[in-house]
Design an enzyme around this catalytic site. Structure first.
Site, PDB file in Angstrom:
ATOM      1  N   ASP A   1       5.327   0.102   1.137  1.00 32.86           N
ATOM      2  CA  ASP A   1       4.123  -0.737   1.046  1.00 32.86           C
ATOM      3  C   ASP A   1       3.006  -0.202   1.938  1.00 32.86           C
ATOM      4  O   ASP A   1       1.862  -0.068   1.518  1.00 32.86           O
ATOM      5  CB  ASP A   1       4.435  -2.220   1.322  1.00 32.86           C
ATOM      6  CG  ASP A   1       5.233  -2.457   2.591  1.00 32.86           C
ATOM      7  OD1 ASP A   1       5.703  -1.480   3.204  1.00 32.86           O
ATOM      8  OD2 ASP A   1       5.390  -3.626   2.989  1.00 32.86           O
TER       9      ASP A   1
ATOM     10  N   ASP B   1       6.990   6.966  -8.907  1.00 37.22           N
ATOM     11  CA  ASP B   1       6.201   6.709 -10.121  1.00 37.22           C
ATOM     12  C   ASP B   1       4.887   6.040  -9.735  1.00 37.22           C
ATOM     13  O   ASP B   1       3.806   6.440 -10.175  1.00 37.22           O
ATOM     14  CB  ASP B   1       7.010   5.812 -11.064  1.00 37.22           C
ATOM     15  CG  ASP B   1       6.240   5.461 -12.322  1.00 37.22           C
ATOM     16  OD1 ASP B   1       5.658   6.383 -12.931  1.00 37.22           O
ATOM     17  OD2 ASP B   1       6.209   4.273 -12.690  1.00 37.22           O
TER      18      ASP B   1
ATOM     19  N   ASP C   1       0.763   7.911  -9.393  1.00 37.93           N
ATOM     20  CA  ASP C   1      -0.432   7.479 -10.132  1.00 37.93           C
ATOM     21  C   ASP C   1      -1.526   7.068  -9.152  1.00 37.93           C
ATOM     22  O   ASP C   1      -2.703   7.372  -9.339  1.00 37.93           O
ATOM     23  CB  ASP C   1      -0.124   6.282 -11.048  1.00 37.93           C
ATOM     24  CG  ASP C   1       0.288   6.717 -12.451  1.00 37.93           C
ATOM     25  OD1 ASP C   1       0.806   7.835 -12.604  1.00 37.93           O
ATOM     26  OD2 ASP C   1       0.083   5.936 -13.400  1.00 37.93           O
TER      27      ASP C   1
ATOM     28  N   TYR D   1      15.555   3.312 -12.420  1.00 36.58           N
ATOM     29  CA  TYR D   1      15.448   3.686 -13.828  1.00 36.58           C
ATOM     30  C   TYR D   1      16.807   3.841 -14.498  1.00 36.58           C
ATOM     31  O   TYR D   1      16.927   3.673 -15.704  1.00 36.58           O
ATOM     32  CB  TYR D   1      14.694   5.012 -13.979  1.00 36.58           C
ATOM     33  CG  TYR D   1      13.195   4.894 -13.932  1.00 36.58           C
ATOM     34  CD1 TYR D   1      12.559   4.312 -12.848  1.00 36.58           C
ATOM     35  CD2 TYR D   1      12.420   5.390 -14.970  1.00 36.58           C
ATOM     36  CE1 TYR D   1      11.183   4.220 -12.797  1.00 36.58           C
ATOM     37  CE2 TYR D   1      11.040   5.312 -14.928  1.00 36.58           C
ATOM     38  CZ  TYR D   1      10.433   4.726 -13.839  1.00 36.58           C
ATOM     39  OH  TYR D   1       9.068   4.644 -13.794  1.00 36.58           O
TER      40      TYR D   1
ATOM     41  N   LYS E   1      12.158   1.540   1.534  1.00 35.41           N
ATOM     42  CA  LYS E   1      11.930   0.130   1.858  1.00 35.41           C
ATOM     43  C   LYS E   1      13.161  -0.330   2.649  1.00 35.41           C
ATOM     44  O   LYS E   1      13.878  -1.256   2.264  1.00 35.41           O
ATOM     45  CB  LYS E   1      11.727  -0.658   0.548  1.00 35.41           C
ATOM     46  CG  LYS E   1      11.337  -2.114   0.726  1.00 35.41           C
ATOM     47  CD  LYS E   1       9.910  -2.321   1.226  1.00 35.41           C
ATOM     48  CE  LYS E   1       9.657  -3.796   1.503  1.00 35.41           C
ATOM     49  NZ  LYS E   1       8.380  -4.035   2.197  1.00 35.41           N
TER      50      LYS E   1
END
Ligand code: IPM
Ligand code: MG
Length: 366
Positions: free
Chosen positions: A224, A248, A252, A142, A192
């Site tokens: 993942d 983020d 959700d 970000y 990752k």
């Protein structure tokens, strides 16, 4: 009588409706537990763009700097969605995060048994799930630079940068270890590392810190596979700590375990220490929901839970925080329900239930 100062940023869409319910709940808790809050109402997001032409006016930022905490509703909506606009409502969120150094975003996800029907997960899969996602909030994709569009020799491209300093990883990991130590003692660090250099540094720093927290077991996991396992084995997780964009997305996704995005609260903690705790910004995870804005249909529970986090983390009002949490749990179990939870009640019906619960319990001697 204790006094607290809160910057009140209702914002856009359903923001004002849900904030008003949370504000009244905090005031009711103040009467019961003997404190008062001064609400410093300020413009933010689309509402601020319309009035002043800026998503985050300087006066709003100043008010946040002077407050013990910030309560925010939501920003954004179709009116301000033009991708070529010079300023967008979401800029306010990123500006608040970086200007106020809100580096740690806490997003708790709990599976209440009474919401089995609202969750797409089978009850035996979600039963007992209780996860705290700790999302790094001021670094990573970000905020890394360079960021933006480029054109060289007629080739158009765009770039985002995933950069973390050792210090940025250390402070979020340290907090996550502390939080895990206060819960079930299990921390999953998500990265990752099989592809990204920033993730390999992340892993190294987390391992460097681990020996300081012998009571916590640490596990590293790839983002993942975590995206898969969080829905297939949600009870495996206690605290998850991860990079900004990964957090983020995973938060959700994890809302499906709770049953609705309308239940998820968040705390964005800063580095500043206040009289009674740590400065932070508190907001529901859901957005401005323009489709139902202004109709009194929004679920205010995520904002009330966010206000409880504010009472706990920034204002040091633990009893009041417990009372708000208890009222939210009672409302989920026995109260009216908004559309996101399969009901047809409105925000004010929920507000009435919560306020009665906060009041009624005040009569029970401690
Ligand atoms: C969130 C939101 C924001 C984010 C958007 C609105 C900028 O999705 O708080 O999770 O991506 O951080
Ligand atoms: Mg998000």
């Amino acid at each position: 009588m204790r006094l607290h100062r809160v910057a009140y940023l209702p914002g856009d869409g359903i923001g004002p409706e849900v904030c008003s319910v949370a504000k009244r709940c905090v005031e009711a808790a103040g009467v019961r537990f003997d404190f008062e809050v001064t609400w410093d109402a300020q413009l933010v997001g689309g509402a601020a763009i319309d009035e002043i032409g800026l998503a985050l006016p300087p006066a709003t930022l100043d008010a946040c700097r002077e407050a013990d905490a910030v309560l925010l509703g939501a920003v954004g909506g179709p009116r301000w969605d033009d991708p070529s606009a010079p300023t967008r409502p979401e800029d306010a969120l990123l500006g608040l995060r970086s200007e106020l150094e809100l580096f740690a975003n806490l997003r708790p996800v709990v599976a209440h048994a009474s919401l089995d029907a609202a969750s797409p997960l089978r009850s035996e899969v979600r039963a007992g799930a209780d996860i705290l996602i700790v999302r790094e909030l001021t670094g990573g994709l970000y905020f890394g630079r360079p960021q933006g569009r480029e054109e060289h020799d007629g080739v158009e491209s765009a770039v985002d940068t995933l950069r973390y300093t050792r210090h940025e990883i250390e402070r979020i990991a340290e907090l996550a270890f502390e939080l895990a130590a206060g819960r079930r003692g299990h921390l999953t660090s998500v990265d990752k590392a099989n592809v990204l250099a920033s993730s390999r540094l992340w892993r190294e720093v987390v391992d460097d810190i681990a020996p300081r927290h012998p009571a916590v077991t640490i596990e590293h996991a790839l983002v993942d596979s975590t995206a898969y396992l969080i829905l297939t084995q949600p009870t495996h997780y206690d605290v998850i700590v991860t990079e900004n964009l990964f957090g983020d997305i995973l938060s959700d996704e994890a809302a499906a375990i709770a049953g609705s995005l309308g239940l998820l609260a968040s705390a964005s903690l800063g580095t500043r220490v206040t009289l009674h705790g740590r400065f932070g910004l508190f907001e529901p995870v859901h957005g401005s929901a323009p489709g139902i804005a202004g109709q009194g249909l929004a679920n205010p529970l995520a904002t009330v839970s966010s206000a409880a986090l504010m009472l706990r983390w920034s204002l040091g009002e633990t009893d009041a925080a417990d009372a708000l949490d208890a009222a939210v749990t009672a409302s989920i179990e026995d109260g009216p329900r908004t559309g996101d939870l399969g009901g047809s009640d409105g925000s004010e019906a929920i507000a009435g239930f919560l306020l009665a619960h906060l009041d009624e319990r005040a009569e029970v001697p401690a």
